[in-house]
Write a protein that holds these residues in place. Structure first.
Motif, short mmCIF file in Angstrom:
data_model
loop_
_atom_site.label_atom_id
_atom_site.label_comp_id
_atom_site.label_asym_id
_atom_site.label_seq_id
_atom_site.Cartn_x
_atom_site.Cartn_y
_atom_site.Cartn_z
N SER A 1 0.84 -1.22 0.00
CA SER A 1 0.00 0.00 0.00
C SER A 1 0.86 1.25 0.00
O SER A 1 0.67 2.15 -0.81
CB SER A 1 -0.90 0.03 1.25
N LYS A 2 1.80 1.30 0.93
CA LYS A 2 2.59 2.52 1.13
C LYS A 2 3.37 2.91 -0.13
O LYS A 2 3.45 4.08 -0.49
CB LYS A 2 3.58 2.30 2.31
N ALA A 3 3.92 1.93 -0.79
CA ALA A 3 4.73 2.21 -1.98
C ALA A 3 3.86 2.35 -3.23
O ALA A 3 4.37 2.51 -4.33
CB ALA A 3 5.76 1.10 -2.18
N ASN A 4 2.55 2.27 -3.05
CA ASN A 4 1.58 2.46 -4.14
C ASN A 4 1.74 1.42 -5.25
O ASN A 4 1.54 1.73 -6.42
CB ASN A 4 1.65 3.88 -4.70
N THR B 1 8.14 6.57 -3.62
CA THR B 1 8.58 6.19 -2.28
C THR B 1 9.70 5.16 -2.42
O THR B 1 9.48 4.10 -3.00
CB THR B 1 7.42 5.52 -1.50
N LEU B 2 10.88 5.45 -1.92
CA LEU B 2 11.96 4.48 -1.99
C LEU B 2 11.86 3.54 -0.79
O LEU B 2 11.37 3.90 0.28
CB LEU B 2 13.32 5.19 -2.01
N LEU B 3 12.32 2.32 -0.99
CA LEU B 3 12.16 1.28 0.03
C LEU B 3 13.53 0.76 0.47
O LEU B 3 14.47 0.71 -0.33
CB LEU B 3 11.34 0.12 -0.52
N ARG B 4 13.58 0.32 1.74
CA ARG B 4 14.77 -0.36 2.22
C ARG B 4 14.73 -1.82 1.77
O ARG B 4 13.67 -2.35 1.47
CB ARG B 4 14.86 -0.28 3.74
#
Lengths: 595, 202
Positions: free
Chosen positions: B62-65, B141-144
């Motif tokens: 969800s967060k990263a769409n 949104t970049l992710l780890r």
């Protein structure tokens, strides 16, 4: 379905007291005709109260012209920010990471009524040179439900006023009446159904105690309609489908064996106009679905890509004019029709003007629906060599062909599965509204100067699923897209001027006696000379302008207002054509300017 | 980071030929699309619950769409944004999903989500200059790495191999009062008044 009792029965005395309190005793200064209840008489005669802006498109003719002239060619250089207000509504939902602002504020007696993308309504007191929030009505829109089937953003283009009510829509399909003084919901009614892919983004049009609603969803296999709700009984008076039912006139323009008409699109998501002389609503109709696979739906596909004239009392279709039969390009004709009377050889000519996604501007005789003139208002058109001077149809249109190919080498089709096309599917001219200066007889078009690349997907009935895209392909953006403000002399049907802009015009236009106001998605709000289109003033809002400017007066002083917050289709689907706009942040802000 | 290459692509990778690397990715995608694969039973039955170890991955989805293109159900599909591939029908392995999320898919709209992709982090053996115009877009949104692994595990557990989306899956995803899941209800699940909500005055 809540219904709050009591609010609809507030006495007139109580309302007047409330207004008096809110305006700090300014009531005495209000002109006698500007009562606080909006009725048909006032909606018909908005020229008598030029300090107010009562219609979404300023008047029933959709002129978006204000006669106010304190801000003019000589003074506009002194235009400055008077006040600003942060709004909300940029929350994510469905497939959208944020909302945007596309609304036109409504102004009445020093109060503004604006919406955010999720349909919250804000009443703002603009007296005393500053803005103060009076109330906010949050309709608690079902974001995931509606946002998943909103093709082109989390948008709401504004409210209308009627009686003591503020009338608004929500993306999840409701028509809401809010008490103007208290901000309490008086009643609400479900008009559109997101389970069918229907959502509402347009502002309501109020005609004779009816709220007229249009619907979006032609990318999701809807069958479009225009609906009228009685504002007293809250009952539906009529609903006219834009795709004829079996056996109805026009149904023979759907010649397939797929029952394509049932999911044929024809959405109506831009507010229309109204001609009281003939009691006619004129409303634009969007693209057929699936958008790019026109072989799925042989025939002209009425009434998609048409201007539609309806009897306002019954909703019955009086006439139609179709711009792009059997459209293989996603060239909606949802745009507003601008009603203009000009002198003609045998008396006044009553025109309906429409600037189409297909790159052409049209003048139609609004009493008969017959073509008068048309011309390209974009610099590059590749899908047709032009319009037939008699019929206004594209020259390549062949009524005997079930599937139109126009200039086949560039037209998306089952034998041309990937192709570049100009204008691209955003237009041309999209929803951002035009404006018309009745003194100069100039009509100003907010132009998207575009090409894009279309990939066709051959559709079959089994691919039609509720709440899923039904587009028959999709665009990509290998080309830079720019824009312009283009002026057309309505007496000649010729281009009178063009002010090119580095970015597409995604906000629309306001005309005043000697100025034109517009904006850019890169942040600038600008004033142009109404004749030369020379830029006279500019201010960078620091956000993305995606909404039209409007003007009003408070305490005798003229203000210019515009919502700022880039959203809509652009920064999700079309941003690659304007890479510089990637740095524009989501935002939600009302700017108000004054001298 | 690259997935298991075929012998021919291994040779290509050894000389770090950027355009061939793109060809390899495309080949991988095409192979993934063409190969038929039996539906994996756990894809349909396993629902995210409070104790589900893939809940973190669902949050990333969800967060990263991811749902902005692939939709909540992962089926993607054509539309205004082009054709997002179906994660339900994907043939990609865990490593390949992680690579695709990290580095995006050159020449498509699938963005890269790892900080420094094509810079410090080489993707498909390419840096930014070598990728050139094939460079995928950068995600909003970049992710780890941990988040990327979590979302890959979520896709494997709940989406890859699943059939058509179900009401239970939808409710498990949204766990809210939204009506977004209503269309997946079977007739038996619909309340009596479910059809009275439209076109009627209250």
């Amino acid at each position: 379905m809540e219904r709050l009792s009591g609010h609809a029965t507030i006495t007139r005395r109580a309302r007047l007291l409330a207004i008096a309190a809110a305006t700090g005793g300014m009531l005495a200064a209000l002109p006698a005709f500007a009562a606080d209840e909006v009725n048909q008489e006032r909606l018909l005669n908005v020229d008598k109260e030029p300090g107010n802006w009562l219609h979404h498109h300023q008047n029933y003719s959709a002129h978006r012209f204000s006669s106010l002239k304190e801000i003019n060619r000589d003074t506009v250089k002194n235009l400055k920010v008077a006040w600003t207000m942060h709004l909300g509504g940029i929350e994510p939902g469905g497939i959208w990471s944020h909302g945007g602002l596309e609304g036109t504020p409504i102004a009445e007696n020093g109060f503004l009524y604006v919406t955010d993308g999720w349909g919250s309504v804000y009443k703002i007191d603009a007296h005393g040179g500053r803005g103060q929030l009076v109330w906010k009505m949050d309709p608690k829109t079902d974001r995931d439900w509606a946002g998943a089937v909103a093709c082109c953003g989390v948008d709401n283009r504004g409210v209308a006023l009627w009686g003591n009510l503020v009338i608004s829509h929500t993306l999840d399909g409701r028509l809401i009446a809010t008490n103007k003084e208290t901000g309490q919901v008086a009643w609400q009614r479900t008009v559109a159904d997101p389970d069918k892919g229907e959502v509402i983004t347009g502002a309501p049009l109020i005609v004779k105690n009816m709220a007229i609603t249009g619907v979006a969803g032609a990318e999701y296999g809807i069958r479009g309609w225009i609906a009228a709700t009685d504002l007293t009984t809250q009952k539906e008076l009529w609903r006219t489908h834009t795709i004829p039912g079996k056996g109805e006139a026009g149904s023979d323009t759907w010649k397939d064996s797929n029952n394509a008409a049932a999911s044929g699109g024809g959405s109506t998501w831009v507010t229309g106009s109204y001609d009281p002389a003939t009691d006619t609503i004129i409303w634009g109709v969007g693209n057929p679905g699936p958008d790019w696979d026109n072989e799925y739906r042989p025939g002209d596909n009425l009434y998609t890509d048409s201007s539609l004239a309806l009897d306002a009392t019954t909703g019955k279709i009086k006439w139609h004019y179709q711009h792009t039969p059997n459209d293989p390009y996603d060239y909606d004709s949802v745009a507003e029709n601008v009603l203009v009377d000009i002198p003609g050889p045998s008396g006044p000519r009553k025109l309906a003007l429409e600037a189409d996604r297909n790159g052409f501007a049209y003048a139609i005789d609004r009493t008969t629906g017959k073509f008068i003139w048309g011309l390209p208002f974009v610099k590059k058109v590749t899908w047709t060599k032009g319009l037939d001077p008699e019929s206004g149809k594209p020259i390549e249109y062949d009524a005997n062909k079930p599937v139109q190919t126009y200039i086949a080498s560039v037209t998306p089709s089952r034998t041309n599965l990937e192709t570049d096309i100009c204008p691209g599917n955003m237009g041309g001219k999209n929803w951002p509204p035009t404006a018309y200066n009745p003194d100069l007889k100039l009509w100003y078009i907010p132009v998207i100067e575009s090409c894009n690349r279309i990939k066709v997907e051959v559709m079959t009935p089994d691919k039609l699923k509720p709440r899923e895209f039904w587009t028959g392909g999709g665009p990509s953006q290998p080309f830079k897209i720019t824009g312009s403000v283009t002026a057309i002399d309505v007496t000649t049907g010729k281009i009178a001027g063009k002010m090119e802009t580095p970015f597409p015009n995604l906000g629309g236009i306001l005309a005043t006696p000697d100025l034109v106001f517009s904006g850019q998605p890169s942040g600038e709000v600008m004033a142009l000379d109404a004749k030369s289109l020379q830029k006279l003033w500019e201010f960078n809002t620091g956000g993305g302008v995606n909404a039209p400017p409007m003007t009003f007066t408070v305490d005798g002083k003229q203000y210019l207002a515009i919502l700022v917050g880039l959203g809509g289709a652009w920064d999700k689907w079309f941003i690659d054509s304007t890479p510089e706009l990637k740095k524009i942040q989501p935002g939600s802000m009302l700017y108000v300017f004054a001298l | 980071m690259p997935g298991p290459p075929t012998s021919s692509t291994r040779d290509v990778m050894m000389i770090f030929n950027a355009s061939s690397a793109i060809a390899r990715i495309l080949l991988m995608s095409v192979v993934a699309l063409i190969l038929s694969m039996p539906a994996v039973a756990f894809g349909q039955s396993a629902q995210a619950t409070a104790s589900d170890p893939t809940n973190a991955g669902k949050a990333v989805f969800s967060k990263a769409n991811c749902m902005g293109c692939h939709k909540w159900h992962g089926n993607g599909g054509g539309g205004y944004g082009g054709d997002a591939l179906s994660l339900r029908k994907t043939q990609l392995t865990r490593e390949q999903i992680i690579e695709t999320v990290s580095c995006g898919r050159p020449t498509t709209g699938m963005p890269f989500f790892v900080r420094g992709a094509y810079d410090e982090v080489k993707c498909y053996g390419m840096n930014r200059a070598e990728a050139g115009s094939h460079m995928p877009p950068e995600a909003g949104t970049l992710l780890r790495q941990k988040d990327i692994e979590a979302v890959a595990d979520y896709v494997l557990a709940h989406i890859k191999g699943a059939g058509e989306p179900t009401y239970a899956e939808c409710v498990a995803f949204f766990s809210s009062t939204s009506r977004v899941c209503d269309i997946y209800k079977t007739q038996a699940q619909k309340p009596d008044d479910a059809t009275t909500s439209t076109g009627k005055s209250q």
